[in-house]
Design a protein around this motif. Structure first.
Motif, PDB file in Angstrom:
ATOM      1  N   ILE B 587       0.857  -1.183   0.000  1.00  0.00           N
ATOM      2  CA  ILE B 587       0.000   0.000   0.000  1.00  0.00           C
ATOM      3  C   ILE B 587       0.893   1.232   0.000  1.00  0.00           C
ATOM      4  N   GLY B 591      -2.567   5.482  -0.127  1.00  0.00           N
ATOM      5  CA  GLY B 591      -3.615   4.503   0.063  1.00  0.00           C
ATOM      6  C   GLY B 591      -3.824   3.558  -1.109  1.00  0.00           C
ATOM      7  N   ARG B 592      -3.147   3.841  -2.219  1.00  0.00           N
ATOM      8  CA  ARG B 592      -3.305   2.968  -3.381  1.00  0.00           C
ATOM      9  C   ARG B 592      -2.611   1.639  -3.143  1.00  0.00           C
ATOM     10  N   VAL B 593      -3.222   0.567  -3.647  1.00  0.00           N
ATOM     11  CA  VAL B 593      -2.597  -0.746  -3.571  1.00  0.00           C
ATOM     12  C   VAL B 593      -1.868  -0.970  -4.889  1.00  0.00           C
ATOM     13  N   ILE B 594      -0.609  -1.412  -4.828  1.00  0.00           N
ATOM     14  CA  ILE B 594       0.095  -1.748  -6.061  1.00  0.00           C
ATOM     15  C   ILE B 594       0.695  -3.150  -5.954  1.00  0.00           C
TER      16      ILE B 594
END
Lengths: 193, 613
Positions: B587, B591-594
């Motif tokens: 994360i 807050g983005r999940v990669i």
């Protein structure tokens, strides 16, 4: 099996829903309250009504027991997982935890359909796992009377018989009852997108 | 099983393994001890066995009690005066140690099976590791099933050794316990997968304190944020500040409306909280660390067994056993070390007469050194044997790879890199222990999979040294953030050799595959967008990241490099399968999940056709 008139939160409803985030919390509170109630009454007389959450996929009503349903989320950013099996839409995060989002329609072998504002993710937890199930819209928390639960008819279910363990006859419609562990089971030969 | 009993059994098993390890340790040390040392060893072994026997009896484990009793009686064989007699005695007791382990292991399986039944986790994903082990022909008699009853064990020994196997193996009672199915690591005598770890109270206390501190800071942060709306607090803080400023004689330039001060407070509190959380994270990572010692101990047994089988004399020297290692890496490190040590004895150390002829002491040395160096755990396995015969290996290269000319060695390449390629062995006669040329390439692949490296240095005639580098922790990964088609990916920095601007003049098409000419080499291009189906044409501008892993090199083609970060690894639920090229997720700050790229499987994705030009 059900027509639009019988489906309580219609498309327009859920659009209003989007303007009123508190609704979703109210729903979560309801789940919480029901869960407490059902655990409180654990010691009570045996045949108590069971609490289920009903939701809609492809104009049909399904239900899961309330116990494993931890939360209901709006569809926010979902990160695609390349080469993941088809029903897996991707992953999203819930308070620092990465959870997969599985399109329940695809999981049940139903055709792909248009996404809209009313779509919700039911976060279900089972055996230490936490998984998001994408559904068209969430209906309500309801008490089901065990006596009206029946075995699923053979003809309707061919593709879904793996997941639908029973049906529930409501006055004028049928609710397909799902087994959460069967939905979450990991199959080796999953279709790859 | 009654939960209280299960808890008791778990403790007993954990302790039982430790006592068995201790017995083995004393046995292995026996030959190099003097009379006095041996006597002490015998006493220590007896004490361990006696306690084990008593505990087994208390737990109602009759078979185990009987086995411990028989072994205790037989410790007398260690009183043998002559070298051969002692060696024979040690061997027969070591067999008993193996049986003891097999017993304990099968009890562990029963115990954990029950646990799994009760609060089972997943519909168990297939145990690939076990399969890998089973397939790995490099693993030897030690890593076979402990069902290794004395018969099959004896059958596998070299004739020379069998001659010394005087005592009948049947003298030790075997039981009808289920002894099949086990993985190599467990057979090495260490248990990474028993799901338990011992933590000193002090460490827990420390964590509790840190958590309490974080809670206080959280409150302070909340108050600082609320201060703007809470006039009373704002006034109080403001007054305090004023008072302090007056007392300190500072300038009064800061604004009087409280707003900048409020943010100053927020920022202070936030920084303090962040520091506290960082400390807490360090401590938590520390909880997952165990000393390497636990891995080193079983190696003594490998040295003993292998050198006897090979008719060689070898002494193992160990330094740095206190070096911490992430327990998630135990399995990989254990397999790698087992392999390298075995390799050193079989391929490195010469037989005593050859050594004498070469003017070396008859007893060969295997040196094991471990230390933490620049954020990595480095372990060196060095032997003073014959070294690597590069010429012989090159001859094989030509035999195995008729197209070898295409990848002829270029200046600057590591000449020893070929040793890690599958199918290469310095040994003419492959046997069950080693020499099939698969082992080292498997070791390299598994080490690289966890973000580590293996390197080899060798001087012909003088010896060979393997350097194993493993990340200090598996929960945090230093990564390069890459962008391709609006997607961001994290690539473990350990896999990156070089990143460069994509220069169209360096791009070519060979056999319909796009390649990059780089440092005199030809590296296949892998467009990340094509690999992950986010585009259908290979990009012609951006960056190329050269990765080298498992003996393959690839140039990843991406739009942009977004920097280097320490990322926290979040594993993916098995429902997403085992996607090729992906090892997990993380994360980002926003807050983005990669996705985290897996260099090893990524390199297996076929490179698509080259640039249109």
């Amino acid at each position: 099996m059900s027509d639009a008139k019988q489906t309580p939160p219609s498309g327009s409803d859920s659009e209003r829903d989007a303007d009123h985030p508190e609704r979703i919390y109210a729903f979560a509170d309801a789940i919480e309250a029901e869960r407490e109630r059902s655990t409180d009454s654990e010691a009570g007389p045996a045949p108590r009504p069971e609490t289920w959450v009903s939701f809609e996929i492809d104009r049909e009503i399904y239900a899961l027991p309330v116990e494993p349903v931890k939360e209901v989320l709006r569809v926010t950013e979902i990160t695609r997982v390349p080469h993941a099996p088809n029903p897996v839409r991707g992953v999203t995060q819930l308070r620092g935890r990465v959870i997969p989002v599985v399109d329940l329609a695809l999981r049940l072998g139903l055709p792909e359909r248009q996404q809209d504002q009313g779509n919700r993710i039911l976060v279900v937890g089972s055996k230490g796992r936490l998984i998001g199930l994408l559904v068209d819209r969430v209906h309500q928390v309801m008490q089901l009377d065990r006596n009206r639960v029946q075995a699923p008819p053979d003809d309707v279910m061919t593709s879904r018989s793996d997941f639908v363990t029973a049906v529930y006859h409501l006055a004028d419609r049928l609710i397909l009852m799902l087994d959460v562990d069967r939905v979450l089971v990991i199959r080796e030969a999953q279709d790859v997108a | 099983m009654d939960p209280a009993f299960r808890e008791l059994l778990a403790d007993f098993l954990s302790e039982g393994f430790e006592r068995t390890d201790a017995v083995e340790h004393h046995l292995l040390a026996m030959p190099s001890e003097d009379i006095e040392g041996r006597r002490e060893g015998v006493i220590a072994i007896k004490r361990q066995l006696h306690t084990l026997k008593g505990n087994a009896g208390m737990m109602g484990l009759g078979d185990l009690q009987q086995l411990a009793h028989t072994l205790e009686d037989r410790v007398e064989v260690l009183d043998a005066e002559d070298r051969d007699g002692l060696a024979t005695g040690i061997d027969s007791l070591l067999q008993g140690v193996d049986q003891m382990r097999a017993h304990l292991r099968s009890l562990t399986r029963e115990e954990t099976a029950e646990e799994t039944d009760r609060d089972s986790d997943l519909p168990a994903p297939p145990d690939e590791r076990a399969e890998e082990n089973a397939k790995d022909p490099g693993s030897n008699a030690l890593s076979q099933t402990p069902g290794a009853d004395a018969r099959s064990k004896a059958a596998q020994r070299s004739p020379a050794e069998r001659g010394q196997d005087a005592p009948s193996p049947n003298a030790i009672p075997t039981s009808g316990l289920d002894q099949e199915g086990d993985d190599g690591v467990q057979a090495l005598g260490f248990r990474a997968s028993d799901g338990r770890i011992r933590i000193p109270y002090a460490k827990i206390d420390e964590l509790v304190e840190l958590q309490a501190e974080a809670l206080v800071l959280r409150t302070r942060l909340a108050e600082a944020i609320n201060a703007g709306t809470d006039v009373a607090t704002a006034l109080r803080i403001s007054t305090l500040r004023q008072a302090r400023r007056t007392a300190g004689g500072g300038d009064g330039s800061s604004s009087a409306d409280g707003e900048p001060e409020r943010w100053e407070n927020v920022s202070d509190a936030w920084q303090a909280l962040e520091k506290s959380l960082d400390r807490m994270q360090d401590r938590i990572i520390d909880l997952g660390m165990v000393p390497l010692e636990g891995l080193f101990r079983p190696l003594g047994r490998i040295v003993h067994d292998e050198s006897r089988r090979e008719g060689k004399r070898v002494e193992l020297k160990v330094r740095g056993g206190e070096t911490p290692i992430d327990k998630a890496l135990l399995e990989v490190a254990g397999e790698a070390l087992g392999h390298l040590v075995r390799n050193a004895i079989i391929h490195g150390i010469e037989t005593p007469d050859v050594r004498t002829a070469r003017g070396k002491p008859p007893i060969g040395a295997v040196d094991l050194k471990a230390a933490v160096v620049s954020g990595e755990v480095r372990i060196e396995v060095a032997d003073d044997g014959g070294g690597v015969d590069l010429e012989a290996i090159e001859r094989q290269m030509v035999d195995h790879h008729p197209d070898a000319t295409a990848r002829a060695m270029t200046p600057g390449d590591d000449p020893f890199a070929v040793v890690f390629e599958a199918g290469i062995t310095s040994r003419g006669d492959a046997d069950m222990s080693a020499g099939r040329g698969v082992g080292l390439s498997a070791v390299k692949a598994s080490v690289e999979r966890v973000g580590g490296r293996v390197e080899l240095r060798s001087v012909a005639g003088k010896g060979t040294s393997f350097q194993l580098a493993l990340p200090l922790t598996t929960t945090i990964l230093r990564s390069l953030l890459l962008r391709a088609d609006q997607e961001t990916y994290a690539l473990p920095l350990s896999a990156v050799t070089e990143s460069l601007h994509l220069d169209t003049s360096a791009l070519h098409t060979v056999n319909q595959t796009g390649v990059l000419r780089w440092r005199g080499r030809v590296v296949p291009l892998l467009d990340l967008g094509l690999a992950f189906e986010t585009t259908d044409t290979m990009r012609e501008e951006g960056f190329a990241i050269v990765i080298e892993t498992g003996g393959r090199a690839r140039a990843l083609v991406v739009d942009d490099i977004a920097g280097i970060r320490d990322i926290v690894v979040k594993s993916l639920d098995p429902i997403v399968g085992h996607p090729v090229g992906i090892s997990g997720s993380t994360i980002l700050g926003d807050g983005r999940v990669i996705m985290i790229l897996d260099p090893v499987t990524l390199a297996t994705i076929p490179s698509a056709t080259g640039p249109a030009s």
